[in-house]
Design a protein around this motif. Structure first.
Motif, PDB file in Angstrom:
ATOM      1  N   ILE A  65      -3.136  -3.399   8.712  1.00 18.90           N
ATOM      2  CA  ILE A  65      -2.913  -2.016   8.259  1.00 18.90           C
ATOM      3  C   ILE A  65      -1.432  -1.638   8.385  1.00 18.90           C
ATOM      4  O   ILE A  65      -0.837  -1.054   7.476  1.00 18.90           O
ATOM      5  CB  ILE A  65      -3.798  -1.043   9.070  1.00 18.90           C
ATOM      6  N   GLU A  66      -0.830  -2.030   9.502  1.00 22.22           N
ATOM      7  CA  GLU A  66       0.594  -1.704   9.695  1.00 22.22           C
ATOM      8  C   GLU A  66       1.454  -2.338   8.601  1.00 22.22           C
ATOM      9  O   GLU A  66       2.373  -1.716   8.067  1.00 22.22           O
ATOM     10  CB  GLU A  66       1.065  -2.164  11.075  1.00 22.22           C
ATOM     11  N   ALA A  67       1.109  -3.587   8.261  1.00 22.87           N
ATOM     12  CA  ALA A  67       1.884  -4.258   7.209  1.00 22.87           C
ATOM     13  C   ALA A  67       1.730  -3.521   5.887  1.00 22.87           C
ATOM     14  O   ALA A  67       2.698  -3.321   5.134  1.00 22.87           O
ATOM     15  CB  ALA A  67       1.419  -5.705   7.056  1.00 22.87           C
ATOM     16  N   ALA A  68       0.487  -3.076   5.625  1.00 23.38           N
ATOM     17  CA  ALA A  68       0.256  -2.340   4.373  1.00 23.38           C
ATOM     18  C   ALA A  68       1.070  -1.039   4.356  1.00 23.38           C
ATOM     19  O   ALA A  68       1.691  -0.680   3.348  1.00 23.38           O
ATOM     20  CB  ALA A  68      -1.234  -2.030   4.208  1.00 23.38           C
ATOM     21  N   PHE A  69       1.064  -0.345   5.509  1.00 25.68           N
ATOM     22  CA  PHE A  69       1.886   0.872   5.595  1.00 25.68           C
ATOM     23  C   PHE A  69       3.351   0.588   5.300  1.00 25.68           C
ATOM     24  O   PHE A  69       4.018   1.278   4.536  1.00 25.68           O
ATOM     25  CB  PHE A  69       1.758   1.493   6.987  1.00 25.68           C
ATOM     26  N   GLY A  70       3.840  -0.480   5.940  1.00 27.89           N
ATOM     27  CA  GLY A  70       5.265  -0.810   5.766  1.00 27.89           C
ATOM     28  C   GLY A  70       5.592  -1.077   4.303  1.00 27.89           C
ATOM     29  O   GLY A  70       6.570  -0.558   3.758  1.00 27.89           O
ATOM     30  N   ALA A  71       4.722  -1.864   3.661  1.00 27.05           N
ATOM     31  CA  ALA A  71       5.007  -2.230   2.266  1.00 27.05           C
ATOM     32  C   ALA A  71       4.952  -0.987   1.371  1.00 27.05           C
ATOM     33  O   ALA A  71       5.831  -0.769   0.520  1.00 27.05           O
ATOM     34  CB  ALA A  71       3.985  -3.253   1.781  1.00 27.05           C
ATOM     35  N   ALA A 107      -2.798   2.028  -0.306  1.00 26.56           N
ATOM     36  CA  ALA A 107      -2.375   1.629  -1.652  1.00 26.56           C
ATOM     37  C   ALA A 107      -2.378   2.830  -2.595  1.00 26.56           C
ATOM     38  O   ALA A 107      -1.578   2.902  -3.531  1.00 26.56           O
ATOM     39  CB  ALA A 107      -3.297   0.544  -2.199  1.00 26.56           C
ATOM     40  N   GLY A 108      -3.284   3.790  -2.335  1.00 26.62           N
ATOM     41  CA  GLY A 108      -3.368   4.933  -3.254  1.00 26.62           C
ATOM     42  C   GLY A 108      -2.500   6.110  -2.850  1.00 26.62           C
ATOM     43  O   GLY A 108      -2.438   7.101  -3.588  1.00 26.62           O
ATOM     44  N   ALA A 109      -1.805   6.027  -1.705  1.00 27.25           N
ATOM     45  CA  ALA A 109      -0.999   7.179  -1.259  1.00 27.25           C
ATOM     46  C   ALA A 109       0.102   7.448  -2.285  1.00 27.25           C
ATOM     47  O   ALA A 109       0.841   6.552  -2.676  1.00 27.25           O
ATOM     48  CB  ALA A 109      -0.396   6.906   0.106  1.00 27.25           C
ATOM     49  N   ALA A 110       0.167   8.688  -2.721  1.00 31.59           N
ATOM     50  CA  ALA A 110       1.091   9.014  -3.817  1.00 31.59           C
ATOM     51  C   ALA A 110       2.514   9.257  -3.308  1.00 31.59           C
ATOM     52  O   ALA A 110       3.475   9.075  -4.036  1.00 31.59           O
ATOM     53  CB  ALA A 110       0.594  10.248  -4.574  1.00 31.59           C
ATOM     54  N   ASP A 111       2.650   9.682  -2.067  1.00 33.92           N
ATOM     55  CA  ASP A 111       4.004   9.928  -1.559  1.00 33.92           C
ATOM     56  C   ASP A 111       4.067   9.706  -0.056  1.00 33.92           C
ATOM     57  O   ASP A 111       3.054   9.412   0.582  1.00 33.92           O
ATOM     58  CB  ASP A 111       4.485  11.341  -1.924  1.00 33.92           C
TER      59      ASP A 111
END
Ligand code: PHE
Length: 346
Positions: free
Chosen positions: A73-79, A22-26
């Motif tokens: 986790i994969e779903a979070a990455f995708g979103a 969620a906090g990844a900026a890019d």
């Protein structure tokens, strides 16, 4: 390892992973996290490997939890990936946006030099009477500039033209456009209606009305039965077109070796209308050209039979006429190339 501990570990791993995503900026940061959690050497993979050390009964349950965590986790990455991609696109669109309402940049517009513009206007007016433009050389030979115009070497009338010579024997900078008369007569058969615009040179002391370089337009008409009346009529038509209809004009006697009779042609002062003012030196008149009937010797030098052909010639100063058209009072401006002057003639 206890099943309970493993559950707790997985739970914390999931929380950490989701918070990180969620906090990844890019996108680049997101890919790093992807490797750190889900990669071959990632944390979740390590947990999966540890399943082997569990009692066989526990393995399926733990496996199910790991898969749950993994897909969360994969779903979070995708979103997160989708969000980052669309905001990157938005940033690019904003960055590269073109504001179509911005006024364009106007390219600077050039214009004709007032001397060229005036010479062209002269050509245009005489062109309506069938006169065609010709050109002669600026470096002229003495023979054509003087001798064939009825001025042999040492003729006193040569003093009328303060000549600049070049260091080629027999050549000079033409002092007037009249040598063009000879060139045209020799290259064309009558009837001839020629204009010869061009730069001329004289050794002058420079002041507001004299320069060492200036422009003339020569006119030449040759036919059978051409008269002084034709000359006067043509010049009056020209004055009407150039200075406005109905100006008074006059011939004054003049002298040129290559015309006989010779005249100066004056137009009523366009500034004061004839009353007298500084522009016309208080005479009420402006002299715009010299003219006359082509001298029989000149016709013969041009290869024509003076018993059969007559004609007239005139030579006008272009600066003079440009001064009148544009109310310029110093002809040095024309060759200064100062844009503050030249930009006024658009
Ligand atoms: N060539 C003359 C001069 O420069 C002008 C002129 C031209 C006079 C043609 C008569 C005929 O002053």
């Amino acid at each position: 390892m206890e099943l309970q501990d493993l559950r707790g570990d997985l739970e914390r791993l999931r929380e950490r992973a989701l918070a990180g995503v969620a906090g990844a900026a890019d996108v680049a940061e997101l890919e790093e996290l992807d490797v750190a959690y889900l990669g071959k050497k990632g944390e979740l993979t390590a947990v999966l490997r540890g399943i082997g050390r569990l009692p066989p009964d526990d393995r399926p349950r733990v496996g199910a939890i790991v898969n749950q965590v993994r897909s969360a986790i994969e779903a979070a990455f995708g979103a997160r990936r989708a969000v980052l991609a669309s905001s990157a696109l938005e940033a690019r669109l904003a960055d590269e946006a073109v504001d179509v309402t911005t006024p364009g940049r106007r390219p600077p517009r050039g214009s004709l030099h007032p001397i060229v513009e005036t010479a062209r206007e002269i050509s245009r007016i005489f062109g309506q009477f069938g006169f065609v433009d010709y050109e002669g050389p600026e470096i002229e030979d003495d023979v054509t500039n003087f001798q064939l115009l009825n001025m042999p070497p040492d003729h006193p009338a040569r003093d009328l033209w303060d000549t600049l010579y070049v260091d080629i024997d027999g050549y000079l900078l033409r002092t007037h456009t009249s040598p063009g008369q000879i060139r045209v007569m020799r290259s064309e058969a009558p009837p001839i209606r020629a204009l010869l615009p061009g730069r001329c040179f004289r050794y002058e002391a420079i002041d507001a009305s004299h320069q060492t370089e200036f422009f003339q337009v020569e006119g030449l008409m040759i036919d059978e039965g051409t008269t002084m009346g034709d000359l006067r009529g043509l010049l009056d038509q020209f004055a009407d077109a150039m200075f406005g209809r109905g100006k008074r004009t006059r011939f004054r006697p003049g002298y040129y070796p290559f015309t006989e009779p010779s005249v100066a042609y004056d137009v009523e002062c366009v500034v004061c209308g004839g009353a007298g003012c500084p522009a016309c030196s208080w005479t009420g008149w402006m002299t715009i050209l010299g003219a006359g009937m082509v001298h029989p010797v000149v016709l013969r030098n041009g290869g024509l039979d003076p018993e059969r052909y007559q004609g007239f010639a005139f030579g006008m100063g272009v600066e003079r006429i440009a001064n009148l058209r544009h109310s310029v009072n110093d002809l040095r401006y024309y060759l200064d190339n100062d844009l503050r002057f030249l930009e006024q003639f658009r």
